[in-house]
Structures are given as structure tokens and as C-alpha cells.
Scaffold this active site. Structure first.
Site, PDB file in Angstrom:
ATOM      1  N   TYR A 157      59.299  49.479  81.413  1.00  0.00           N
ATOM      2  CA  TYR A 157      57.921  49.346  80.968  1.00  0.00           C
ATOM      3  C   TYR A 157      56.573  49.836  81.960  1.00  0.00           C
ATOM      4  O   TYR A 157      55.518  49.870  81.506  1.00  0.00           O
ATOM      5  CB  TYR A 157      57.867  48.084  80.537  1.00  0.00           C
ATOM      6  N   CYS A 160      65.244  38.375  77.830  1.00  0.00           N
ATOM      7  CA  CYS A 160      64.945  39.781  77.703  1.00  0.00           C
ATOM      8  C   CYS A 160      66.240  40.650  77.882  1.00  0.00           C
ATOM      9  O   CYS A 160      66.983  39.924  79.076  1.00  0.00           O
ATOM     10  CB  CYS A 160      63.611  40.316  78.710  1.00  0.00           C
ATOM     11  N   ASN A 215      59.050  39.219  70.784  1.00  0.00           N
ATOM     12  CA  ASN A 215      58.249  39.832  71.771  1.00  0.00           C
ATOM     13  C   ASN A 215      56.583  39.431  71.286  1.00  0.00           C
ATOM     14  O   ASN A 215      56.503  39.372  69.922  1.00  0.00           O
ATOM     15  CB  ASN A 215      58.516  41.381  71.800  1.00  0.00           C
TER      16      ASN A 215
END
Length: 436
Positions: free
Chosen positions: A252, A171, A150
Site C-alpha cells: 500500500y 488485516c 476497511n
């Protein structure tokens, strides 16, 4: 059966590695992995040794003929590898904690993949990843690089722009959506079809189909809930907001759409020394205590607390698809090449792609609704500048990148963040401190 495969894990001492190894063992009939090389840096030597021992016990229990090799010699590990997985953390968990603390102390969201924290992680990580890519170009030019490090989208973009390595960013977010909807509708994941548009950790679902029937309205009207990542605070979604957006945001998005609530919670956690970084350090400690136990021969349940559930499944499924030339659809981080028309061709995007042995092709997304396009273009512009700043070490570019980020409210705040964070990271940022 495929030809034998050498698989290399860079960041092999990570607490996630046992999950990856479990996936390899469970799919060994198809994958035919002959060697798994685990490589790490000097600071991760002790953890690497613990992971090596656990990996050997797991292989022995499964009666697999996989050879496990742990080493600090990265070049030897990369040499002639078929697949290379990167899951590194430059500066270890100590720097992650500093990223989060310094961000929250500056009154902005502290998070390891976005905002000020994600920015610093990218600056530290990109030069190291590009150095790894030089070794891959020389020693394993035909290898596929699967990047989990990340911020995965930014790292993947840096590699796409500054190396010739065949890279794919991965991901666990998309696979978790598939599993969630399969469970909700009591079907297999093969019966779930999802249209994704966006970039890593900023993807929207614009279509959800169960056996070909659209079910997105179930979510938009609140009849059914959606996947919630364990590592992100959950405040639910405003249904008026979802219906007017006509799309499902990923977890997110809360950092952008619910900034006030997130920040309030983080300030509370900061006062109690209980930020996500603190929690992760605790989980990590607990995991390695379990891993050290010579009786443990399986991936422990406690690993799910780390927030990366099913990442190995995403990796193994992709490797199987590449190797068998399956032409299956996976949700991946790849070069845009016109798939999302409102973004530049050379940036990294996260969309559905057709996977073949020789290439991975993103599927055309079509017109992006304005309400999605606005945030998407802004965050992508921040990512482009972040890659440039990491490669050039230009403080002006770094300032522009941070100022552009939606979570940084002003130039003054961006300057203060840089003044705080650059010196703390000096040993990891030679590009910013070279003599002129």
C-alpha cells in the site's frame, strides 16, 4: 476442548465468507464452534441466501455438527456470541465504484482504503459500526469483535474511541508476508520472525529473521523479492530507496511512494472502465455464479482474485490464541498505549501483540526512524480527523482531514472532492445533513 462457541459474521453475505467457514471447519477440533450466524442487510439478502446454502453444503461434506443460521436480525445474531467478525460494505460495491471513479476524475488516486475513496468509505461505515457496537455492548458484552471492515485501522480506532467493545482490527497483509518469506527461505511460518511498525495498510518491516538470523538485507539489496498484493499494481521498488530507508514497505506504500505511476495507470483504467472496482464487481459476479451451483461444496479457487487471501487464517489463528490463552504473537490493530512513542496513546496502530485470553498487549516498538515517522504521523493525523468527522458530521473537520492526506495536493482539490462526494453519499451520511 473448549466450551462450545457461537460465532457471528456481520456481513455474512460477503464473497469472503466461504474462506472463513473453511477455516472454522478445518480447526473445529480446537475451536468447537457450535453455531455460525450469518447476518446481513436487506440489500444483501440474495447473496446471504446463496452463502447460507453453500455453507450448509460445506459443513455437510465435512461431516461437522456446526449449525448454520442466516438472518437479517442483527440483534438475534449478536446475542450471546463469543466472537463477532465484521466484514461489512456500506453502500455495497456500487459505492466503492463511485469512490474510485470520483477520486480519479479529480486527479487523485482512487482506492478503497486510503486517499479520497478510503475517506468516503470511512465516513459511511463508522456510524454503522458504532451502531453495531451498541448492540454488542448490550447483547454480548464479553464478546471479542474482530474487525475486517476497511479501512480497518480507522474503523478500529473509531470503535476504540467511541465504544466499550473489545475490538481488534485484522488485516491479511502481515500473514501474507509470513507466508511469502517462509516460502522464499523454505521454512515454516513459525521459523519466520518479523518486526512491524505502523498503522493499517501503512506498515513497514524493520526486522526480518529466519530462525533468529537477520535476512532483511536480502530484500534491501534485491537478492530476494517481497510479497506483492494481487490488488495493487506492481512497479517494483527502487533499491537505492529501500537501502536508504532501511525498511521494507508494504504494497500500500506504492500509493504514497509511486503516486505518479499509480495515477497514470488508474487514468488508463478509468478510460477503459476497468478500475479495480470494476474488476472486483466482475470477480464477485463470477464467484456468486459458482457459489450458486448446488454441486459446489468447497471454497472455489477464484476467490483468491478478490485480494483478501488468507484473511480467514488470520482470524482463525487469532481466535485459537485467545481461546487457548496461548500468549502467542500476532500482528494486529490495537490501541497504541505508548507502543509507538511518536503517536498518541488513544489511536489504532498495527504492530506485533501478545495475545492472552483476557487482553491483547502491543509490543514496544522503540524509536521510529525519521524517514518512517514523517509519513506515519501525517497519515495518522488524517485518520484521527476522519474519525472525528464521521462521528460529528462536521464539514470543516472533514476538509481538514482530506487536506492533510498526502495524496490530496491542495485545499482546493479537497474542497472539490467533498463537493463531489458528499452529495453522492447523502443517504449514507445523515450526520452531515442533519437540520441545524
Amino acid at each position: 476442548m473448549m466450551g462450545s462457541v457461537k460465532l457471528t459474521v456481520i456481513g455474512g453475505g460477503s464473497s469472503y465468507t466461504p474462506e472463513l467457514l473453511e477455516g472454522i471447519i478445518n480447526n473445529q477440533e480446537v475451536l468447537n464452534v457450535s453455531e455460525v450466524w450469518l447476518v446481513d442487510v436487506e440489500q444483501g439478502k440474495e447473496k446471504l441466501s446463496i452463502i447460507e446454502d453453500l455453507s450448509k453444503r460445506m459443513v455437510e461434506k465435512a461431516q461437522c455438527s456446526i449449525k448454520i443460521v442466516a438472518t437479517l436480525d442483527r440483534r438475534e445474531a449478536i446475542k450471546n456470541a463469543s466472537y463477532i467478525i465484521t466484514q461489512i460494505r456500506v453502500g455495497q460495491l456500487a459505492m466503492r465504484r463511485k469512490d474510485e471513479y470520483l477520486s480519479i476524475q479529480q486527479g487523485v488516486v482512487g482506492q478503497e482504503t486510503t486517499g479520497a475513496g478510503g475517506f468516503m468509505k470511512a465516513l459511511r461505515t463508522i456510524p454503522v459500526m458504532l451502531d453495531i457496537c451498541k448492540d454488542i455492548e448490550e447483547l454480548a458484552p464479553d464478546a471479542w469483535l474482530l474487525n475486517f471492515t476497511n479501512p480497518a485501522g480507522i474503523i478500529t480506532e473509531a470503535i476504540l474511541k467511541h465504544s466499550n467493545v473489545k475490538v481488534i482490527g485484522l488485516c491479511n497483509n502481515p500473514i501474507n508476508f509470513y507466508k511469502k518469506f517462509a516460502s522464499t527461505y523454505n521454512v515454516s511460518t513459525e521459523e519466520v520472525s518479523i518486526n512491524f511498525v505502523g498503522i493499517n495498510h501503512l506498515i513497514w518491516i524493520t526486522g526480518l529473521y529466519i530462525n533468529g538470523e537477520s535476512r532483511i538485507d536480502d530484500i534491501l539489496t534485491g537478492k530476494s523479492d517481497i510479497y506483492e498484493a494481487k490488488n495493487i499494481p506492481s512497479f517494483g521498488w527502487d533499491l537505492d530507496f529501500l537501502q536508504s530507508m532501511q525498511a521494507i514497505p508494504c504494497g500500500y506504500h506504492k500509493y504514497y511512494y509511486q503516486t505518479d505511476q499509480i495515477l497514470e495507470k488508474q487514468l488508463e483504467q478509468l478510460r477503459d472502465n476497468e478500475t479495480r472496482a470494476d474488476q472486483v464487481q466482475e470477480v464477485e459476479k463470477e464467484l456468486f455464479e459458482i457459489y450458486q451451483n448446488p454441486k459446489v461444496q468447497d471454497k472455489p479457487q477464484a476467490l483468491e482474485k478478490r485480494g483478501g487471501a488468507y484473511y480467514s487464517e488470520a482470524a482463525i489463528n487469532l481466535i485459537k490464541s485467545i481461546h487457548s490463552d496461548s500468549k502467542k504473537v500476532h500482528t494486529l490493530n490495537v490501541r497504541n498505549n505508548g507502543a509507538i512513542s511518536c503517536l498518541p496513546d488513544d489511536v489504532s496502530i498495527e504492530v506485533n501483540c501478545v495475545v492472552e485470553k483476557h487482553q491483547i498487549t502491543p509490543l514496544q516498538v522503540g524509536e521510529v526512524p525519521t524517514q518512517i515517522r514523517g509519513l506515519l504521523q501525517k497519515v495518522k493525523a488524517y485518520e484521527e480527523l476522519t474519525v472525528e468527522a464521521a462521528v460529528t458530521g462536521n464539514k470543516g473537520t472533514a476538509l481538514q482531514a482530506l487536506t492533510l492526506h498526502p495524496l490530496i495536493p491542495s485545499v482546493e482539490r479537497a474542497k472539490n472532492i467533498l463537493a463531489d462526494m458528499l452529495p453522492v453519499n447523502e443517504q449514507y451520511l445523515p450526520q452531515f445533513y442533519q437540520e441545524i
